[in-house]
Design an enzyme around this catalytic site. Structure first.
Site, PDB file in Angstrom:
ATOM      1  N   TYR A 150       0.843  -1.210   0.000  1.00  0.00           N
ATOM      2  CA  TYR A 150       0.000   0.000   0.000  1.00  0.00           C
ATOM      3  C   TYR A 150       0.874   1.254   0.000  1.00  0.00           C
ATOM      4  O   TYR A 150       0.635   2.199  -0.751  1.00  0.00           O
ATOM      5  CB  TYR A 150      -0.925  -0.023   1.226  1.00  0.00           C
ATOM      6  CG  TYR A 150      -1.782   1.215   1.357  1.00  0.00           C
ATOM      7  CD1 TYR A 150      -2.897   1.407   0.555  1.00  0.00           C
ATOM      8  CD2 TYR A 150      -1.466   2.216   2.290  1.00  0.00           C
ATOM      9  CE1 TYR A 150      -3.686   2.550   0.669  1.00  0.00           C
ATOM     10  CE2 TYR A 150      -2.241   3.354   2.417  1.00  0.00           C
ATOM     11  CZ  TYR A 150      -3.355   3.521   1.607  1.00  0.00           C
ATOM     12  OH  TYR A 150      -4.132   4.656   1.717  1.00  0.00           O
ATOM     13  N   LYS A 154       1.050   4.255  -2.885  1.00  0.00           N
ATOM     14  CA  LYS A 154       0.793   5.685  -2.695  1.00  0.00           C
ATOM     15  C   LYS A 154       2.031   6.524  -3.041  1.00  0.00           C
ATOM     16  O   LYS A 154       1.905   7.669  -3.493  1.00  0.00           O
ATOM     17  CB  LYS A 154       0.302   5.954  -1.272  1.00  0.00           C
ATOM     18  CG  LYS A 154      -1.085   5.377  -0.995  1.00  0.00           C
ATOM     19  CD  LYS A 154      -2.151   5.934  -1.944  1.00  0.00           C
ATOM     20  CE  LYS A 154      -3.564   5.522  -1.576  1.00  0.00           C
ATOM     21  NZ  LYS A 154      -4.590   6.035  -2.475  1.00  0.00           N
TER      22      LYS A 154
HETATM   23  N1  LIG Z   1      -9.001   6.372   5.677  1.00  0.00           N
HETATM   24  C1  LIG Z   1      -7.778   6.871   5.817  1.00  0.00           C
HETATM   25  O1  LIG Z   1      -7.298   7.096   6.948  1.00  0.00           O
HETATM   26  C2  LIG Z   1      -6.955   7.185   4.603  1.00  0.00           C
HETATM   27  C3  LIG Z   1      -5.680   7.747   4.831  1.00  0.00           C
HETATM   28  C4  LIG Z   1      -4.895   8.075   3.723  1.00  0.00           C
HETATM   29  C5  LIG Z   1      -5.378   7.865   2.449  1.00  0.00           C
HETATM   30  N2  LIG Z   1      -6.623   7.308   2.254  1.00  0.00           N
HETATM   31  C6  LIG Z   1      -7.070   7.141   0.869  1.00  0.00           C
HETATM   32  O2  LIG Z   1      -8.331   7.757   0.725  1.00  0.00           O
HETATM   33  C7  LIG Z   1      -9.085   7.087  -0.311  1.00  0.00           C
HETATM   34  C8  LIG Z   1     -10.463   6.710   0.239  1.00  0.00           C
HETATM   35  O3  LIG Z   1     -10.235   5.855   1.367  1.00  0.00           O
HETATM   36  P1  LIG Z   1     -11.380   5.467   2.413  1.00  0.00           P
HETATM   37  O4  LIG Z   1     -10.747   5.523   3.744  1.00  0.00           O
HETATM   38  O5  LIG Z   1     -12.617   6.211   2.134  1.00  0.00           O
HETATM   39  O6  LIG Z   1     -11.550   3.929   2.031  1.00  0.00           O
HETATM   40  P2  LIG Z   1     -12.839   2.973   2.046  1.00  0.00           P
HETATM   41  O7  LIG Z   1     -13.816   3.417   3.064  1.00  0.00           O
HETATM   42  O8  LIG Z   1     -12.269   1.599   2.120  1.00  0.00           O
HETATM   43  O9  LIG Z   1     -13.494   3.233   0.591  1.00  0.00           O
HETATM   44  C9  LIG Z   1     -12.774   2.925  -0.549  1.00  0.00           C
HETATM   45  C10 LIG Z   1     -13.623   3.255  -1.748  1.00  0.00           C
HETATM   46  O10 LIG Z   1     -12.884   2.917  -2.941  1.00  0.00           O
HETATM   47  C11 LIG Z   1     -13.738   2.111  -3.758  1.00  0.00           C
HETATM   48  N3  LIG Z   1     -12.981   1.219  -4.642  1.00  0.00           N
HETATM   49  C12 LIG Z   1     -12.118   0.247  -4.329  1.00  0.00           C
HETATM   50  N4  LIG Z   1     -11.681  -0.369  -5.437  1.00  0.00           N
HETATM   51  C13 LIG Z   1     -12.294   0.225  -6.485  1.00  0.00           C
HETATM   52  C14 LIG Z   1     -12.274   0.038  -7.885  1.00  0.00           C
HETATM   53  N5  LIG Z   1     -11.530  -0.926  -8.468  1.00  0.00           N
HETATM   54  N6  LIG Z   1     -13.040   0.852  -8.661  1.00  0.00           N
HETATM   55  C15 LIG Z   1     -13.808   1.821  -8.111  1.00  0.00           C
HETATM   56  N7  LIG Z   1     -13.906   2.025  -6.788  1.00  0.00           N
HETATM   57  C16 LIG Z   1     -13.144   1.244  -5.978  1.00  0.00           C
HETATM   58  C17 LIG Z   1     -14.587   1.332  -2.770  1.00  0.00           C
HETATM   59  O11 LIG Z   1     -15.691   0.749  -3.420  1.00  0.00           O
HETATM   60  P3  LIG Z   1     -16.427  -0.597  -2.828  1.00  0.00           P
HETATM   61  O12 LIG Z   1     -17.383  -0.115  -1.789  1.00  0.00           O
HETATM   62  O13 LIG Z   1     -17.078  -1.191  -4.026  1.00  0.00           O
HETATM   63  O14 LIG Z   1     -15.348  -1.465  -2.274  1.00  0.00           O
HETATM   64  C18 LIG Z   1     -14.937   2.449  -1.794  1.00  0.00           C
HETATM   65  O15 LIG Z   1     -15.960   3.246  -2.325  1.00  0.00           O
HETATM   66  C19 LIG Z   1      -8.241   5.895  -0.733  1.00  0.00           C
HETATM   67  O16 LIG Z   1      -7.521   6.207  -1.900  1.00  0.00           O
HETATM   68  C20 LIG Z   1      -7.288   5.707   0.435  1.00  0.00           C
HETATM   69  O17 LIG Z   1      -6.098   5.061   0.066  1.00  0.00           O
HETATM   70  C21 LIG Z   1      -7.413   6.966   3.300  1.00  0.00           C
END
Ligand SMILES: NC(=O)c1ccc[n+]([C@@H]2O[C@H](COP(=O)([O-])OP(=O)(O)OC[C@H]3O[C@@H](n4cnc5c(N)ncnc54)[C@H](OP(=O)(O)O)[C@@H]3O)[C@@H](O)[C@H]2O)c1
Length: 228
Positions: A150, A154
């Site tokens: 991961y 990133k």
């Molecule tokens: N949460 C954190 O603390 C954090 C920190 C740093 C960066 N981020 C980044 O922020 C972004 C959003 O994260 P989040 O925390 O909201 O994660 P999350 O709650 O796990 O949601 C991830 C989203 O991405 C979608 N997704 C996954 N694979 C996909 C694909 N092949 N095509 C289209 N959609 C897809 C998922 O859809 P499904 O529902 O269908 O699985 C879901 O809507 C990500 O890029 C993550 O790496 C998050």
């Protein structure tokens, strides 16, 4: 009258993506929200707004992205490549770092944003913005060894952001990456210090401040510039 911007968000059915949809609607955007899995869209579908369009889109499929491209008849001011996965929280030799899982992370997190930007580029408005949701975990001097794939994905997002920003700067399109903070989503877990709403509210506010001189930068959710 205030301009109504169009924002396109991938991975918008839950987590930070869904919170950005709600925050963007509050800020008078027209929102195009995409989701991968039709069985998980109740929270997105329950939002009633004439300023919201939803589409099924898998960022790893060019056909899927193009299907949506052909259905939208407006230009995009803000393209938010938010969809991402972390299916491996262990280190490089943990069971969750099988070749299959590493490739899946790289496919969604690296190939996905490139395909999204590549296939939607003709829909981006002049002076539009492309924003990659990255992570502090992709910053080279961030301490830690876990989630090896991961982190690498990133770091690659930060790097591809630079290449794409160099390509698009002459066209006036701003390309940046944002760390959304540590957010209480399925990915961030229950101990994270921000709610999705807090993260999204800062993100949308800071997206609106971007201009071409910011192109090539990684920002924290609070708008501060991060070294990477
Ligand atoms: N949460 C954190 O603390 C954090 C920190 C740093 C960066 N981020 C980044 O922020 C972004 C959003 O994260 P989040 O925390 O909201 O994660 P999350 O709650 O796990 O949601 C991830 C989203 O991405 C979608 N997704 C996954 N694979 C996909 C694909 N092949 N095509 C289209 N959609 C897809 C998922 O859809 P499904 O529902 O269908 O699985 C879901 O809507 C990500 O890029 C993550 O790496 C998050």
């Amino acid at each position: 009258m205030e301009k109504k911007y169009t924002i396109f968000i991938t991975g918008a059915n839950r987590g930070i993506g869904l919170a950005m949809v709600k925050e963007a609607l509050k800020n008078n955007f027209f929102v195009i929200a995409s989701f991968r899995d039709s069985s998980k869209i109740e929270p997105l579908q329950s939002i009633k707004s004439e300023n919201l369009l939803t589409f099924k889109l898998d960022v790893t499929s060019e056909q899927s992205i193009n299907n949506v491209k052909n259905k939208i008849n407006r230009k995009i001011d803000f393209l938010i490549c938010n969809a991402g996965i972390n299916n491996g929280y262990g280190s490089f030799n943990s069971e969750d770092h099988s070749q299959e899982k590493i490739l899946e992370v790289f496919n969604v997190n690296i190939v996905g944003p490139i395909l999204t930007a590549r296939n939607l580029i003709n829909k981006i408005n002049e002076k539009g913005k492309i924003i990659f949701i990255s992570s502090i975990m992709g910053v080279q001097n961030h301490e830690g060894s876990r989630a090896t794939a991961y982190r690498a994905s990133k770091a690659a997002v930060n790097n591809l952001m630079i290449s794409i920003s160099n390509d698009l700067k002459p066209k006036g399109i701003t390309v940046v990456a944002f760390h959304p903070g540590w957010v209480r989503t399925d990915m961030g877990g229950p101990n994270a210090n921000l709610t999705p709403e807090e993260s999204a509210s800062c993100l949308i506010k800071n997206f609106l401040k971007l201009n071409i001189n910011d192109s090539g930068r990684l920002f924290n959710y609070d708008g501060s510039i991060m070294e990477f």
